[in-house]
Design a protein around this motif. Sequence first.
Motif, PDB file in Angstrom:
ATOM      1  N   ILE A 151     156.273 -20.563 -20.649  1.00  0.00           N
ATOM      2  CA  ILE A 151     155.637 -21.879 -20.953  1.00  0.00           C
ATOM      3  C   ILE A 151     156.571 -23.027 -21.291  1.00  0.00           C
ATOM      4  CG2 ILE A 151     154.028 -22.611 -23.080  1.00  0.00           C
ATOM      5  CD1 ILE A 151     152.958 -20.221 -21.104  1.00  0.00           C
ATOM      6  N   ASP A 152     156.246 -24.298 -20.656  1.00  0.00           N
ATOM      7  CA  ASP A 152     157.227 -25.398 -20.900  1.00  0.00           C
ATOM      8  C   ASP A 152     156.557 -26.230 -22.342  1.00  0.00           C
ATOM      9  OD1 ASP A 152     158.387 -27.675 -20.757  1.00  0.00           O
ATOM     10  OD2 ASP A 152     158.312 -27.997 -18.739  1.00  0.00           O
ATOM     11  N   GLU A 153     157.408 -25.948 -23.175  1.00  0.00           N
ATOM     12  CA  GLU A 153     156.767 -26.293 -24.528  1.00  0.00           C
ATOM     13  C   GLU A 153     156.880 -27.843 -24.593  1.00  0.00           C
ATOM     14  OE1 GLU A 153     158.588 -23.984 -27.744  1.00  0.00           O
ATOM     15  OE2 GLU A 153     157.238 -22.012 -26.977  1.00  0.00           O
ATOM     16  N   THR A 154     157.631 -28.361 -23.758  1.00  0.00           N
ATOM     17  CA  THR A 154     157.853 -30.033 -23.659  1.00  0.00           C
ATOM     18  C   THR A 154     156.542 -30.639 -23.019  1.00  0.00           C
ATOM     19  OG1 THR A 154     158.692 -30.024 -21.680  1.00  0.00           O
ATOM     20  CG2 THR A 154     160.296 -29.999 -23.598  1.00  0.00           C
ATOM     21  N   LYS A 155     155.652 -29.829 -22.538  1.00  0.00           N
ATOM     22  CA  LYS A 155     154.554 -30.430 -21.746  1.00  0.00           C
ATOM     23  C   LYS A 155     153.230 -30.032 -22.320  1.00  0.00           C
ATOM     24  CE  LYS A 155     156.694 -31.055 -17.146  1.00  0.00           C
ATOM     25  NZ  LYS A 155     157.193 -30.260 -16.144  1.00  0.00           N
ATOM     26  N   PHE A 156     153.210 -29.386 -23.423  1.00  0.00           N
ATOM     27  CA  PHE A 156     151.933 -28.758 -24.036  1.00  0.00           C
ATOM     28  C   PHE A 156     152.255 -28.703 -25.352  1.00  0.00           C
ATOM     29  CE2 PHE A 156     148.551 -25.513 -24.090  1.00  0.00           C
ATOM     30  CZ  PHE A 156     147.488 -26.342 -23.580  1.00  0.00           C
ATOM     31  N   TRP A 157     151.071 -28.544 -26.225  1.00  0.00           N
ATOM     32  CA  TRP A 157     151.313 -28.677 -27.725  1.00  0.00           C
ATOM     33  C   TRP A 157     151.047 -26.955 -28.231  1.00  0.00           C
ATOM     34  CZ3 TRP A 157     146.673 -25.629 -28.983  1.00  0.00           C
ATOM     35  CH2 TRP A 157     145.657 -25.825 -27.970  1.00  0.00           C
ATOM     36  N   ILE A 158     151.035 -26.244 -27.463  1.00  0.00           N
ATOM     37  CA  ILE A 158     151.013 -24.934 -27.502  1.00  0.00           C
ATOM     38  C   ILE A 158     152.145 -24.061 -27.497  1.00  0.00           C
ATOM     39  CG2 ILE A 158     150.143 -23.611 -25.799  1.00  0.00           C
ATOM     40  CD1 ILE A 158     147.953 -22.479 -27.513  1.00  0.00           C
ATOM     41  N   SER A 159     152.815 -23.222 -28.589  1.00  0.00           N
ATOM     42  CA  SER A 159     154.014 -22.538 -28.160  1.00  0.00           C
ATOM     43  C   SER A 159     153.786 -21.241 -27.438  1.00  0.00           C
ATOM     44  CB  SER A 159     154.736 -22.176 -29.458  1.00  0.00           C
ATOM     45  OG  SER A 159     153.906 -21.258 -30.309  1.00  0.00           O
ATOM     46  N   ARG A 160     154.651 -20.665 -26.884  1.00  0.00           N
ATOM     47  CA  ARG A 160     154.391 -19.271 -26.378  1.00  0.00           C
ATOM     48  C   ARG A 160     153.690 -18.217 -27.359  1.00  0.00           C
ATOM     49  NH1 ARG A 160     158.105 -14.797 -25.496  1.00  0.00           N
ATOM     50  NH2 ARG A 160     158.785 -15.099 -27.631  1.00  0.00           N
ATOM     51  N   ASP A 161     154.099 -18.196 -28.808  1.00  0.00           N
ATOM     52  CA  ASP A 161     153.580 -17.109 -29.363  1.00  0.00           C
ATOM     53  C   ASP A 161     152.166 -17.635 -29.927  1.00  0.00           C
ATOM     54  OD1 ASP A 161     156.090 -16.002 -29.311  1.00  0.00           O
ATOM     55  OD2 ASP A 161     156.772 -16.491 -31.295  1.00  0.00           O
ATOM     56  N   GLU A 162     152.023 -18.927 -29.965  1.00  0.00           N
ATOM     57  CA  GLU A 162     150.387 -19.252 -30.161  1.00  0.00           C
ATOM     58  C   GLU A 162     149.656 -18.905 -29.009  1.00  0.00           C
ATOM     59  OE1 GLU A 162     151.086 -23.260 -32.945  1.00  0.00           O
ATOM     60  OE2 GLU A 162     151.640 -23.293 -31.074  1.00  0.00           O
ATOM     61  N   LEU A 163     150.176 -19.169 -27.594  1.00  0.00           N
ATOM     62  CA  LEU A 163     149.367 -18.509 -26.656  1.00  0.00           C
ATOM     63  C   LEU A 163     149.165 -17.215 -26.757  1.00  0.00           C
ATOM     64  CD1 LEU A 163     148.380 -19.040 -23.752  1.00  0.00           C
ATOM     65  CD2 LEU A 163     150.466 -18.991 -22.838  1.00  0.00           C
ATOM     66  N   ILE A 164     150.163 -16.525 -27.041  1.00  0.00           N
ATOM     67  CA  ILE A 164     149.747 -15.225 -27.281  1.00  0.00           C
ATOM     68  C   ILE A 164     148.794 -14.706 -28.462  1.00  0.00           C
ATOM     69  CG2 ILE A 164     150.878 -12.858 -28.262  1.00  0.00           C
ATOM     70  CD1 ILE A 164     153.518 -13.571 -26.808  1.00  0.00           C
TER      71      ILE A 164
ATOM     72  N   GLN B 207     138.648 -10.080 -14.103  1.00  0.00           N
ATOM     73  CA  GLN B 207     139.284 -10.291 -15.633  1.00  0.00           C
ATOM     74  C   GLN B 207     140.459 -11.125 -15.403  1.00  0.00           C
ATOM     75  OE1 GLN B 207     139.713  -6.018 -15.571  1.00  0.00           O
ATOM     76  NE2 GLN B 207     138.941  -5.940 -17.802  1.00  0.00           N
ATOM     77  N   ILE B 208     140.840 -11.337 -14.237  1.00  0.00           N
ATOM     78  CA  ILE B 208     141.982 -12.275 -13.982  1.00  0.00           C
ATOM     79  C   ILE B 208     141.749 -13.600 -14.086  1.00  0.00           C
ATOM     80  CG2 ILE B 208     143.685 -12.949 -12.330  1.00  0.00           C
ATOM     81  CD1 ILE B 208     144.078 -10.179 -11.372  1.00  0.00           C
ATOM     82  N   ARG B 209     140.474 -13.663 -13.362  1.00  0.00           N
ATOM     83  CA  ARG B 209     139.943 -15.159 -13.534  1.00  0.00           C
ATOM     84  C   ARG B 209     139.506 -15.504 -14.925  1.00  0.00           C
ATOM     85  NH1 ARG B 209     136.937 -13.792  -8.688  1.00  0.00           N
ATOM     86  NH2 ARG B 209     138.183 -14.651  -6.970  1.00  0.00           N
ATOM     87  N   TYR B 210     138.966 -14.284 -15.700  1.00  0.00           N
ATOM     88  CA  TYR B 210     138.645 -14.737 -17.108  1.00  0.00           C
ATOM     89  C   TYR B 210     139.941 -15.076 -18.041  1.00  0.00           C
ATOM     90  CZ  TYR B 210     137.775 -13.418 -22.161  1.00  0.00           C
ATOM     91  OH  TYR B 210     137.539 -13.209 -23.364  1.00  0.00           O
ATOM     92  N   ILE B 211     141.063 -14.420 -17.499  1.00  0.00           N
ATOM     93  CA  ILE B 211     142.374 -14.646 -18.317  1.00  0.00           C
ATOM     94  C   ILE B 211     142.900 -15.972 -18.115  1.00  0.00           C
ATOM     95  CG2 ILE B 211     144.817 -14.123 -18.634  1.00  0.00           C
ATOM     96  CD1 ILE B 211     143.765 -11.077 -17.805  1.00  0.00           C
ATOM     97  N   CYS B 212     142.852 -16.327 -16.931  1.00  0.00           N
ATOM     98  CA  CYS B 212     143.307 -17.738 -16.472  1.00  0.00           C
ATOM     99  C   CYS B 212     142.461 -18.854 -17.080  1.00  0.00           C
ATOM    100  CB  CYS B 212     143.453 -18.032 -14.941  1.00  0.00           C
ATOM    101  SG  CYS B 212     144.502 -16.771 -14.216  1.00  0.00           S
ATOM    102  N   ASP B 213     141.028 -18.488 -17.048  1.00  0.00           N
ATOM    103  CA  ASP B 213     140.160 -19.443 -17.819  1.00  0.00           C
ATOM    104  C   ASP B 213     140.482 -19.606 -19.259  1.00  0.00           C
ATOM    105  OD1 ASP B 213     137.710 -21.140 -17.303  1.00  0.00           O
ATOM    106  OD2 ASP B 213     136.896 -19.543 -18.634  1.00  0.00           O
ATOM    107  N   ARG B 214     140.605 -18.548 -19.772  1.00  0.00           N
ATOM    108  CA  ARG B 214     141.073 -18.785 -21.369  1.00  0.00           C
ATOM    109  C   ARG B 214     142.343 -19.499 -21.466  1.00  0.00           C
ATOM    110  NH1 ARG B 214     136.992 -18.972 -22.191  1.00  0.00           N
ATOM    111  NH2 ARG B 214     137.793 -20.016 -24.032  1.00  0.00           N
ATOM    112  N   ILE B 215     143.254 -19.203 -20.526  1.00  0.00           N
ATOM    113  CA  ILE B 215     144.535 -19.896 -20.762  1.00  0.00           C
ATOM    114  C   ILE B 215     144.365 -21.586 -20.537  1.00  0.00           C
ATOM    115  CG2 ILE B 215     146.844 -20.254 -19.600  1.00  0.00           C
ATOM    116  CD1 ILE B 215     146.897 -17.246 -19.302  1.00  0.00           C
ATOM    117  N   LYS B 216     143.690 -21.653 -19.550  1.00  0.00           N
ATOM    118  CA  LYS B 216     143.385 -23.297 -19.269  1.00  0.00           C
ATOM    119  C   LYS B 216     142.381 -23.896 -20.402  1.00  0.00           C
ATOM    120  CE  LYS B 216     142.979 -22.465 -14.441  1.00  0.00           C
ATOM    121  NZ  LYS B 216     142.352 -22.608 -13.202  1.00  0.00           N
TER     122      LYS B 216
END
Length: 371
Positions: free
Chosen positions: A290-303, A358-367
């Motif tokens: 996770i490139d935290e310079t390009k996004f408002w969320i941190s790795r741990d918040e993503l988890i 399930q993979i599509r669902y995971i990616c969708d949630r991430i996005k």
Amino acid sequence: MSNNFIPISEPNIGAKELEYVTDAVKSGWVSSLGYYVEKFEKDFASYCNMKHGVSVSNGTVAIHLALLALWIKEWDEVIIPNLTFAATANPILYIGATPVLIDIERDTYNMDVSKIEKKITSKTKAIIPVHLYGHPCDMDEIIKLAEKYNLHVIEDCAEAHGAEYKWKKVGQFSVISCFSFYGNKTITTGEGGMCLTNDEWFNKVMRELRDHGMKKDRKYWHDTIGFNYRITNLQAALWCAQLEKIDDFIDIKRWNAALYNQCLSSVEWIILPVEKSYAKNTYWMYTIYIDETKFWISRDELIQGLKEAGIDSRQCFYPLSDMPPYKSFWSTAELGVSRDVSYKALNLPSSTLLKKEQIRYICDRIKNLKK
Ligand SMILES: *Cc1c(COP(=O)(O)O)cnc(C)c1O
């Protein structure tokens, strides 16, 4: 779908496993002698194109056994990557030797070969490259250094069964290579491990050491203090069924990774896992940064966000250099990449039982994460 929790990994066990384990139970050979143990050792050695397989109770003791057989002693130094599971380092400490921590490459997350040479001293005896998350290390460079300084190479293949370096399976590039078959590994015995070698002497030494140090040709005679590191015929039976499916499992992991890559490639704050031109990556764990310079969320918040959507994910290993048992072995400032990756990368669900939806669902949630 969000009601069904998607686990990070799951053993893929079916009717064949049940059949072989049942057969082993019925045979009465429930301890460490028996048909399946021999088959396990022979078949896995031949799968990896090696002469001898010495089965052991887990991957950690496989590394311990390799170090003992190679006569690594107190105060010797053993070079390992700073980013790996603790089991790479612990056996070095069991024998009183010193782990020397090396930073990682930013793309493969493997030991940075260009940083090894300046860490070699007169005490250095071995290098343990770890093929992290299924991506092989650059073995030619490691072997070159090992030859130049007369060091042993012990591959830690616990996460990379069937992965290839220049079209050869890992496990063939060292004097002794070590595997784990823990429940979350590419194929499993529940708990189990193996050392592979082409060397008759090391084969013999490891067989005696794992069996209480008892001489093979002289029952109850011990020249040395050994260990009980044996595996059971029941575990080996489970494993024999798993080996029949290993190539399918690897294909599935690679297809899953390709689908993840496709779905996530447009996300500019995610760095996807790589596959170098010399490598066949088995994507044991599909890992993103996770490139935290390009996004408002941190790795741990993503988890956390994924968890709320019913998706299991895992932070990367902590750097060894940051944890109490290994802290004293680190050399400051030189381990920046491993420390950065450790705190910004995560594993996504990587089971061979994952469905495409399930993979599509995971990616969708991430996005579509909401603040
Ligand atoms: C799993 C693992 C091990 C140890 O395996 P166990 O069977 O759990 O003892 C060693 N090294 C690495 C890199 C691993 O991932």
